[in-house]
Motif scaffolding. Structure first.
Motif, PDB file in Angstrom:
ATOM      1  N   GLU A 117       0.826  -1.213   0.000  1.00  0.00           N
ATOM      2  CA  GLU A 117       0.000   0.000   0.000  1.00  0.00           C
ATOM      3  C   GLU A 117       0.862   1.265   0.000  1.00  0.00           C
ATOM      4  O   GLU A 117       0.586   2.209  -0.746  1.00  0.00           O
ATOM      5  CB  GLU A 117      -0.938  -0.012   1.207  1.00  0.00           C
ATOM      6  CG  GLU A 117      -1.986   1.076   1.170  1.00  0.00           C
ATOM      7  CD  GLU A 117      -2.974   0.954   2.327  1.00  0.00           C
ATOM      8  OE1 GLU A 117      -3.221   1.983   2.981  1.00  0.00           O
ATOM      9  OE2 GLU A 117      -3.477  -0.162   2.566  1.00  0.00           O
ATOM     10  N   SER A 118       1.917   1.281   0.797  1.00  0.00           N
ATOM     11  CA  SER A 118       2.817   2.447   0.829  1.00  0.00           C
ATOM     12  C   SER A 118       3.545   2.610  -0.500  1.00  0.00           C
ATOM     13  O   SER A 118       3.736   3.731  -0.987  1.00  0.00           O
ATOM     14  CB  SER A 118       3.845   2.300   1.952  1.00  0.00           C
ATOM     15  OG  SER A 118       3.207   2.299   3.202  1.00  0.00           O
ATOM     16  N   VAL A 120       2.447   1.665  -3.471  1.00  0.00           N
ATOM     17  CA  VAL A 120       1.477   2.182  -4.442  1.00  0.00           C
ATOM     18  C   VAL A 120       1.282   3.677  -4.231  1.00  0.00           C
ATOM     19  O   VAL A 120       1.295   4.460  -5.195  1.00  0.00           O
ATOM     20  CB  VAL A 120       0.139   1.419  -4.342  1.00  0.00           C
ATOM     21  CG1 VAL A 120      -0.962   2.131  -5.124  1.00  0.00           C
ATOM     22  CG2 VAL A 120       0.302  -0.017  -4.822  1.00  0.00           C
ATOM     23  N   ARG A 121       1.125   4.099  -2.989  1.00  0.00           N
ATOM     24  CA  ARG A 121       0.945   5.535  -2.691  1.00  0.00           C
ATOM     25  C   ARG A 121       2.117   6.351  -3.212  1.00  0.00           C
ATOM     26  O   ARG A 121       1.927   7.429  -3.793  1.00  0.00           O
ATOM     27  CB  ARG A 121       0.790   5.755  -1.189  1.00  0.00           C
ATOM     28  CG  ARG A 121      -0.628   5.858  -0.718  1.00  0.00           C
ATOM     29  CD  ARG A 121      -0.760   6.450   0.678  1.00  0.00           C
ATOM     30  NE  ARG A 121       0.180   5.926   1.648  1.00  0.00           N
ATOM     31  CZ  ARG A 121      -0.029   4.855   2.410  1.00  0.00           C
ATOM     32  NH1 ARG A 121      -1.146   4.182   2.315  1.00  0.00           N
ATOM     33  NH2 ARG A 121       0.887   4.461   3.272  1.00  0.00           N
ATOM     34  N   ASN A 122       3.325   5.866  -2.993  1.00  0.00           N
ATOM     35  CA  ASN A 122       4.513   6.599  -3.461  1.00  0.00           C
ATOM     36  C   ASN A 122       4.540   6.718  -4.980  1.00  0.00           C
ATOM     37  O   ASN A 122       4.857   7.783  -5.518  1.00  0.00           O
ATOM     38  CB  ASN A 122       5.788   5.916  -2.978  1.00  0.00           C
ATOM     39  CG  ASN A 122       6.040   6.119  -1.504  1.00  0.00           C
ATOM     40  OD1 ASN A 122       5.395   6.932  -0.847  1.00  0.00           O
ATOM     41  ND2 ASN A 122       6.973   5.349  -0.967  1.00  0.00           N
ATOM     42  N   LEU A 123       4.215   5.642  -5.675  1.00  0.00           N
ATOM     43  CA  LEU A 123       4.212   5.702  -7.133  1.00  0.00           C
ATOM     44  C   LEU A 123       3.107   6.618  -7.653  1.00  0.00           C
ATOM     45  O   LEU A 123       3.334   7.394  -8.583  1.00  0.00           O
ATOM     46  CB  LEU A 123       4.084   4.302  -7.739  1.00  0.00           C
ATOM     47  CG  LEU A 123       5.303   3.397  -7.577  1.00  0.00           C
ATOM     48  CD1 LEU A 123       5.036   2.040  -8.201  1.00  0.00           C
ATOM     49  CD2 LEU A 123       6.557   4.023  -8.164  1.00  0.00           C
ATOM     50  N   ASP A 129      -2.297  11.364  -9.556  1.00  0.00           N
ATOM     51  CA  ASP A 129      -3.438  10.817  -8.815  1.00  0.00           C
ATOM     52  C   ASP A 129      -4.413  10.045  -9.689  1.00  0.00           C
ATOM     53  O   ASP A 129      -5.180   9.224  -9.186  1.00  0.00           O
ATOM     54  CB  ASP A 129      -4.205  11.937  -8.101  1.00  0.00           C
ATOM     55  CG  ASP A 129      -3.407  12.530  -6.955  1.00  0.00           C
ATOM     56  OD1 ASP A 129      -2.481  11.861  -6.461  1.00  0.00           O
ATOM     57  OD2 ASP A 129      -3.699  13.676  -6.571  1.00  0.00           O
ATOM     58  N   ASP A 130      -4.407  10.310 -10.983  1.00  0.00           N
ATOM     59  CA  ASP A 130      -5.353   9.637 -11.880  1.00  0.00           C
ATOM     60  C   ASP A 130      -4.776   8.379 -12.524  1.00  0.00           C
ATOM     61  O   ASP A 130      -5.407   7.762 -13.376  1.00  0.00           O
ATOM     62  CB  ASP A 130      -5.840  10.596 -12.959  1.00  0.00           C
ATOM     63  CG  ASP A 130      -4.708  11.186 -13.779  1.00  0.00           C
ATOM     64  OD1 ASP A 130      -3.534  11.112 -13.346  1.00  0.00           O
ATOM     65  OD2 ASP A 130      -4.987  11.728 -14.856  1.00  0.00           O
ATOM     66  N   VAL A 131      -3.570   7.971 -12.105  1.00  0.00           N
ATOM     67  CA  VAL A 131      -2.928   6.778 -12.654  1.00  0.00           C
ATOM     68  C   VAL A 131      -3.226   5.596 -11.734  1.00  0.00           C
ATOM     69  O   VAL A 131      -2.995   5.657 -10.526  1.00  0.00           O
ATOM     70  CB  VAL A 131      -1.407   6.964 -12.793  1.00  0.00           C
ATOM     71  CG1 VAL A 131      -0.753   5.706 -13.328  1.00  0.00           C
ATOM     72  CG2 VAL A 131      -1.097   8.156 -13.689  1.00  0.00           C
ATOM     73  N   PHE A 132      -3.756   4.517 -12.308  1.00  0.00           N
ATOM     74  CA  PHE A 132      -4.003   3.306 -11.544  1.00  0.00           C
ATOM     75  C   PHE A 132      -2.697   2.525 -11.440  1.00  0.00           C
ATOM     76  O   PHE A 132      -2.055   2.247 -12.451  1.00  0.00           O
ATOM     77  CB  PHE A 132      -5.079   2.437 -12.204  1.00  0.00           C
ATOM     78  CG  PHE A 132      -5.320   1.155 -11.468  1.00  0.00           C
ATOM     79  CD1 PHE A 132      -6.099   1.134 -10.330  1.00  0.00           C
ATOM     80  CD2 PHE A 132      -4.741  -0.024 -11.900  1.00  0.00           C
ATOM     81  CE1 PHE A 132      -6.305  -0.041  -9.631  1.00  0.00           C
ATOM     82  CE2 PHE A 132      -4.938  -1.211 -11.214  1.00  0.00           C
ATOM     83  CZ  PHE A 132      -5.724  -1.226 -10.075  1.00  0.00           C
ATOM     84  N   VAL A 133      -2.299   2.187 -10.214  1.00  0.00           N
ATOM     85  CA  VAL A 133      -1.060   1.459  -9.971  1.00  0.00           C
ATOM     86  C   VAL A 133      -1.365   0.176  -9.224  1.00  0.00           C
ATOM     87  O   VAL A 133      -2.093   0.190  -8.230  1.00  0.00           O
ATOM     88  CB  VAL A 133      -0.053   2.308  -9.151  1.00  0.00           C
ATOM     89  CG1 VAL A 133       1.184   1.496  -8.790  1.00  0.00           C
ATOM     90  CG2 VAL A 133       0.336   3.563  -9.910  1.00  0.00           C
ATOM     91  N   SER A 134      -0.823  -0.921  -9.726  1.00  0.00           N
ATOM     92  CA  SER A 134      -0.958  -2.224  -9.082  1.00  0.00           C
ATOM     93  C   SER A 134       0.436  -2.791  -8.857  1.00  0.00           C
ATOM     94  O   SER A 134       1.281  -2.719  -9.748  1.00  0.00           O
ATOM     95  CB  SER A 134      -1.768  -3.161  -9.986  1.00  0.00           C
ATOM     96  OG  SER A 134      -1.732  -4.480  -9.490  1.00  0.00           O
ATOM     97  N   ILE A 135       0.674  -3.323  -7.652  1.00  0.00           N
ATOM     98  CA  ILE A 135       1.947  -3.970  -7.338  1.00  0.00           C
ATOM     99  C   ILE A 135       1.647  -5.338  -6.747  1.00  0.00           C
ATOM    100  O   ILE A 135       0.849  -5.449  -5.815  1.00  0.00           O
ATOM    101  CB  ILE A 135       2.792  -3.144  -6.345  1.00  0.00           C
ATOM    102  CG1 ILE A 135       3.121  -1.771  -6.925  1.00  0.00           C
ATOM    103  CG2 ILE A 135       4.057  -3.905  -5.961  1.00  0.00           C
ATOM    104  CD1 ILE A 135       3.887  -0.867  -5.982  1.00  0.00           C
TER     105      ILE A 135
END
Length: 164
Positions: A117-118, A120-123, A129-135
């Motif tokens: 979660e951290s 993803v928040r950093n990326l 803010d409008d970019v969907f990030v999955s790790i």
């Protein structure tokens, strides 16, 4: 190069763990983790490096190693998130923006799930803010260099859309 409204990029990075006498921190997606750091010229944040290359390729821009060569002392111990921020600015200037970024981190250690979660928040803070990030963290299951805990490998895929 053909004119397209969207493009997909793939980034990959791998770093061995640093020598036990090296006190550098382990950094992934800007999060400092317990355990030995990764060997590298910058802070060796393999997540930021893979994401940067996933953005640079489809933008038609030079890869990360060409932009920030290890032979240039200006980048020694540099924050890879700051390098990624510079990449995002260059990608935008070339008429592209990230829509989503999908990352796989292969590491036997440390345990990554509590930190996703951290990361993803950093990326998102760097990409927008409008970019969907999955790790997704994965293990080497004892196979290969990652499975033997010799280092960490990261793959990233990015979908970019034309802005201009």
């Amino acid at each position: 190069m053909p004119d397209a409204r969207v493009r997909v990029g793939l980034g990959y990075d791998v770093h061995p763990f640093a020598d036990v006498t090296d006190t550098r921190p382990l950094v992934l997606a800007g999060v400092h983790l317990d355990g030995p750091g990764l060997a590298g010229h910058s802070d060796a944040d393999a997540v930021a490096h893979a994401v940067a290359d996933a953005l640079l390729g489809p933008s038609g821009l030079p890869d990360l190693g060409t932009r920030y060569p290890a032979s240039d002392d200006r980048y020694r111990d540099a924050s890879s998130l700051e390098l990624l921020r510079d990449v995002v600015t260059s990608v935008a200037a070339s008429g592209w923006r990230a829509v989503n970024v999908d990352v796989v981190i292969a590491a036997e250690q440390p345990r990554l799930a509590p930190h996703i979660e951290s990361m993803v928040r950093n990326l998102v803070a760097v990409l927008g803010d409008d970019v969907f990030v999955s790790i997704k963290p994965k293990r080497g299951e004892g196979i290969g260099a990652v499975g033997r805990s010799e280092g960490i490998a990261v793959w990233a895929v990015a979908l970019l859309e034309r802005t201009a």
